[in-house]
Scaffold this active site. Sequence first.
Site, PDB file in Angstrom:
ATOM      1  N   GLU A  91      61.076  54.039  28.451  1.00  7.92           N
ATOM      2  CA  GLU A  91      62.078  53.553  29.404  1.00  7.92           C
ATOM      3  C   GLU A  91      63.276  53.117  28.574  1.00  7.92           C
ATOM      4  O   GLU A  91      63.122  52.403  27.573  1.00  7.92           O
ATOM      5  CB  GLU A  91      61.537  52.392  30.228  1.00  7.92           C
ATOM      6  CG  GLU A  91      60.413  52.785  31.180  1.00  7.92           C
ATOM      7  CD  GLU A  91      60.826  53.788  32.233  1.00  7.92           C
ATOM      8  OE1 GLU A  91      61.987  53.723  32.692  1.00  7.92           O
ATOM      9  OE2 GLU A  91      60.010  54.652  32.593  1.00  7.92           O
ATOM     10  N   ASP A 137      53.650  55.381  33.983  1.00  3.17           N
ATOM     11  CA  ASP A 137      54.056  56.786  33.937  1.00  3.17           C
ATOM     12  C   ASP A 137      53.303  57.548  32.849  1.00  3.17           C
ATOM     13  O   ASP A 137      52.939  58.721  33.034  1.00  3.17           O
ATOM     14  CB  ASP A 137      55.564  56.896  33.706  1.00  3.17           C
ATOM     15  CG  ASP A 137      56.374  56.557  34.946  1.00  3.17           C
ATOM     16  OD1 ASP A 137      55.761  56.260  35.988  1.00  3.17           O
ATOM     17  OD2 ASP A 137      57.620  56.571  34.874  1.00  3.17           O
ATOM     18  N   HIS A 140      58.314  54.274  36.943  1.00  2.03           N
ATOM     19  CA  HIS A 140      59.371  53.825  36.031  1.00  2.03           C
ATOM     20  C   HIS A 140      58.938  52.615  35.198  1.00  2.03           C
ATOM     21  O   HIS A 140      59.770  51.890  34.661  1.00  2.03           O
ATOM     22  CB  HIS A 140      60.673  53.541  36.779  1.00  2.03           C
ATOM     23  CG  HIS A 140      61.094  54.682  37.653  1.00  2.03           C
ATOM     24  ND1 HIS A 140      61.274  55.955  37.161  1.00  2.03           N
ATOM     25  CD2 HIS A 140      61.336  54.750  38.989  1.00  2.03           C
ATOM     26  CE1 HIS A 140      61.618  56.761  38.155  1.00  2.03           C
ATOM     27  NE2 HIS A 140      61.654  56.055  39.267  1.00  2.03           N
ATOM     28  N   ASP A 188      55.786  58.029  27.045  1.00  3.44           N
ATOM     29  CA  ASP A 188      56.900  57.811  27.962  1.00  3.44           C
ATOM     30  C   ASP A 188      57.729  56.650  27.435  1.00  3.44           C
ATOM     31  O   ASP A 188      57.175  55.649  26.963  1.00  3.44           O
ATOM     32  CB  ASP A 188      56.415  57.495  29.378  1.00  3.44           C
ATOM     33  CG  ASP A 188      57.567  57.382  30.364  1.00  3.44           C
ATOM     34  OD1 ASP A 188      58.126  58.416  30.744  1.00  3.44           O
ATOM     35  OD2 ASP A 188      57.914  56.239  30.746  1.00  3.44           O
TER      36      ASP A 188
END
Length: 220
Positions: free
Chosen positions: A23, A184, A179, A21
Amino acid sequence: MSHIGTSLAERFRGYFPVVIDVETAGFNAQTDAILEIAAVTLRINADGLMEPQTIFHEHVAPFEGANIEKAAIEFNGIDPFCALRGAIDEASVFKELCKHVRKAQKEADCQRSVIVAHNATFDQSFVNAALARHNIKRTPFHPFVSFDTTTLAALCLGQTVLVKACEAAQIEFKQSEAHSALYDTQKTAELFCWMVNRYQALGGWPLPAPSNDEIDTDQK
């Protein structure tokens, strides 16, 4: 029903699944900064079930000239230039990520790593852009194959949103932690393992050996 003899390499045709993941500071992989990345490698345990194994996690300093969308950082709550983040330059992060994944991939006797992610196209596009930006040649990742947990969750659970899919699978999910790339990724890894293990428990894996009639038909 567990099938202890199945190795990770056998389960995915030599692919090594790595849950990732990112961000970011926007939606454009070519121009927008990666701010955080996490990766979880997987293994098949002694009971023949898939489970998370290792964790890689780093905060990433925006690359030179990177675009930062105000709406994106307001959404994920990341201050890209906060010294307390302990952010590392993007090139170093991705070189270490590749090294970490290559080691785990080799130990699993797999030939190539494949990104597993929720809405995988998004994360894969940012990973590929960073690898190209820093001319990193020794990448373990397949450039376009991915396993999308959004699609799998739609099939297995009738849900496409990560938190809803986790709830349907009775996996604890704290919305207040969402988030964060690390949180996540960990939850996506749990969800992916749950779906793979559930399919196996229902008798969907391994595939039954072909009957003699089927073999004869194939040879005709």
